[in-house]
Design a protein around this motif. Sequence first.
Motif, mmCIF file in Angstrom:
data_model
loop_
_atom_site.group_PDB
_atom_site.id
_atom_site.type_symbol
_atom_site.label_atom_id
_atom_site.label_comp_id
_atom_site.label_asym_id
_atom_site.label_seq_id
_atom_site.Cartn_x
_atom_site.Cartn_y
_atom_site.Cartn_z
ATOM 1 N N THR A 15 0.845 -1.187 0.000
ATOM 2 C CA THR A 15 0.000 0.000 0.000
ATOM 3 C C THR A 15 0.884 1.242 0.000
ATOM 4 O OG1 THR A 15 -1.731 -1.150 1.237
ATOM 5 C CG2 THR A 15 -1.817 1.252 1.225
ATOM 6 N N ILE A 16 0.626 2.147 -0.928
ATOM 7 C CA ILE A 16 1.383 3.395 -1.026
ATOM 8 C C ILE A 16 0.410 4.556 -0.976
ATOM 9 C CG2 ILE A 16 2.934 4.787 -2.449
ATOM 10 C CD1 ILE A 16 4.025 2.218 -3.652
ATOM 11 N N ARG A 17 0.604 5.437 -0.010
ATOM 12 C CA ARG A 17 -0.255 6.612 0.189
ATOM 13 C C ARG A 17 -1.737 6.230 0.194
ATOM 14 N NH1 ARG A 17 3.905 8.651 -2.987
ATOM 15 N NH2 ARG A 17 2.745 8.344 -4.922
ATOM 16 N N GLY A 18 -2.032 5.165 0.900
ATOM 17 C CA GLY A 18 -3.415 4.731 1.074
ATOM 18 C C GLY A 18 -3.992 3.926 -0.073
ATOM 19 N N LYS A 19 -3.210 3.763 -1.149
ATOM 20 C CA LYS A 19 -3.697 3.001 -2.305
ATOM 21 C C LYS A 19 -3.030 1.636 -2.333
ATOM 22 C CE LYS A 19 -4.150 3.086 -7.336
ATOM 23 N NZ LYS A 19 -3.829 3.819 -8.593
ATOM 24 N N LYS A 20 -3.822 0.578 -2.477
ATOM 25 C CA LYS A 20 -3.291 -0.779 -2.505
ATOM 26 C C LYS A 20 -2.746 -1.069 -3.900
ATOM 27 C CE LYS A 20 -4.189 -4.763 0.293
ATOM 28 N NZ LYS A 20 -5.179 -5.455 1.138
ATOM 29 N N ILE A 21 -1.427 -1.126 -4.014
ATOM 30 C CA ILE A 21 -0.770 -1.348 -5.299
ATOM 31 C C ILE A 21 -0.705 -2.838 -5.622
ATOM 32 C CG2 ILE A 21 1.322 -0.937 -6.645
ATOM 33 C CD1 ILE A 21 -0.169 1.597 -5.847
ATOM 34 N N ILE A 22 -0.377 -3.642 -4.621
ATOM 35 C CA ILE A 22 -0.360 -5.103 -4.746
ATOM 36 C C ILE A 22 -1.358 -5.646 -3.730
ATOM 37 C CG2 ILE A 22 1.032 -7.208 -4.626
ATOM 38 C CD1 ILE A 22 1.776 -5.343 -6.916
ATOM 39 N N ASP A 23 -2.279 -6.477 -4.212
ATOM 40 C CA ASP A 23 -3.424 -6.876 -3.393
ATOM 41 C C ASP A 23 -3.468 -8.388 -3.181
ATOM 42 O OD1 ASP A 23 -5.811 -7.027 -2.064
ATOM 43 O OD2 ASP A 23 -7.033 -6.157 -3.657
ATOM 44 N N ASP A 24 -2.865 -8.837 -2.068
ATOM 45 C CA ASP A 24 -3.052 -10.222 -1.612
ATOM 46 C C ASP A 24 -2.606 -11.246 -2.667
ATOM 47 O OD1 ASP A 24 -3.850 -11.773 0.591
ATOM 48 O OD2 ASP A 24 -5.760 -12.252 -0.343
ATOM 49 N N VAL A 25 -1.396 -11.083 -3.174
ATOM 50 C CA VAL A 25 -0.876 -11.961 -4.222
ATOM 51 C C VAL A 25 -0.250 -13.214 -3.600
ATOM 52 C CG1 VAL A 25 0.921 -12.217 -5.993
ATOM 53 C CG2 VAL A 25 -0.513 -10.164 -5.939
ATOM 54 N N SER A 26 -0.717 -14.370 -4.028
ATOM 55 C CA SER A 26 -0.158 -15.654 -3.592
ATOM 56 C C SER A 26 0.239 -16.454 -4.831
ATOM 57 C CB SER A 26 -1.175 -16.451 -2.761
ATOM 58 O OG SER A 26 -1.461 -15.785 -1.544
ATOM 59 N N LEU A 27 1.459 -16.997 -4.809
ATOM 60 C CA LEU A 27 1.984 -17.709 -5.973
ATOM 61 C C LEU A 27 3.073 -18.669 -5.519
ATOM 62 C CD1 LEU A 27 2.169 -17.939 -9.122
ATOM 63 C CD2 LEU A 27 3.860 -16.087 -9.026
ATOM 64 N N GLN A 28 3.105 -19.843 -6.120
ATOM 65 C CA GLN A 28 4.150 -20.823 -5.848
ATOM 66 C C GLN A 28 4.956 -21.066 -7.125
ATOM 67 O OE1 GLN A 28 1.817 -24.155 -4.284
ATOM 68 N NE2 GLN A 28 2.483 -23.605 -2.216
ATOM 69 N N LEU A 29 6.286 -21.120 -6.972
ATOM 70 C CA LEU A 29 7.186 -21.327 -8.098
ATOM 71 C C LEU A 29 8.017 -22.579 -7.836
ATOM 72 C CD1 LEU A 29 8.336 -17.612 -8.471
ATOM 73 C CD2 LEU A 29 6.540 -18.779 -9.758
#
Length: 307
Positions: A15-29
């Motif tokens: 979250t940057i300045r109140g804005k969610k830039i990345i939202d709950d990202v889940s990933l397996q590699l």
Amino acid sequence: MEQNAIVELKNLSKTIRGKKIIDDVSLQLYPGQITGFLGPNGAGKTTTIRMMVGLMKKSGGEVVIDGQTLSSDFEEALSKVGVIVENPEMYKFMSGYKNLLHFARMQKGVTKERIDEVVKQVGMENRIHEKVGTYSLGMRQRLGLAQALLHRPKFLILDEPTNGLDPAGIREFRDYLRLIARTEDVSVFVSSHMLSEIELMCDRIAVIQNGKLVEIRDMRDTQESHYYVEATPADQTLELLGSFGFKAEQVSEGFVIQAEKTQIPKLVQELLVAGIELYAIQPHRKTLEDQFLELTGGGQLAETNPK
């Protein structure tokens, strides 16, 4: 046997300045796999990668690399990572070999035997003792790949690795990358705008839009069966396809229908009996670009080729 993930993103957010830039990202590699990371410009690809390597502080979630978290085992976790960002920077007045020696001193346990090994892996035995200033862009990319592999990383991140390469250089780099992923059992994560190249290079794709992961897809998964039908007269062909229960989409000089393989012989027979002149009927696979446009709904999309 089920593989264990080398890298896990667990509910990663920023979250940057109140804005969610990345939202709950889940990933397996997974080891030995190349995963393409796609998304429109501004979707969050670069922010995600920066958090994955600790260049940007996360707001929530966790990054786990080979069982160790960035939060509690930062140095140990990052010791398992190799990175190539666009065109690798090297000392041009030094030979390729001396560049690798220089980088090897920054890592623990990198022997001269290991340097020779990676030089051979990327096919640079004949040029490694020449100055980097004499190398083509493709050669510098190969040297960058060798440098990233020196410490035997389990996870390799590449951000636009084929930018500026000609078609021959792109194919060469892709072949080396696939070989290394397989022989070194490295998990490779590639962010690129070149969708056609991602399609040829990757085993899986992960698509991000507006900070959310909207799709994770195995490139080898069996897709819905589509067939291209080219016949005349076109109007009568379209009418007959509809009467047989096929929804037809006009493409070029023919139509694309969704059908099972077992339906095709009967369809051909019916078209011929009806007096239709059939020129072609063949499997039709949507390109990654087509799939990407569908997943992201169009809008401001990544380019298929860099400018």
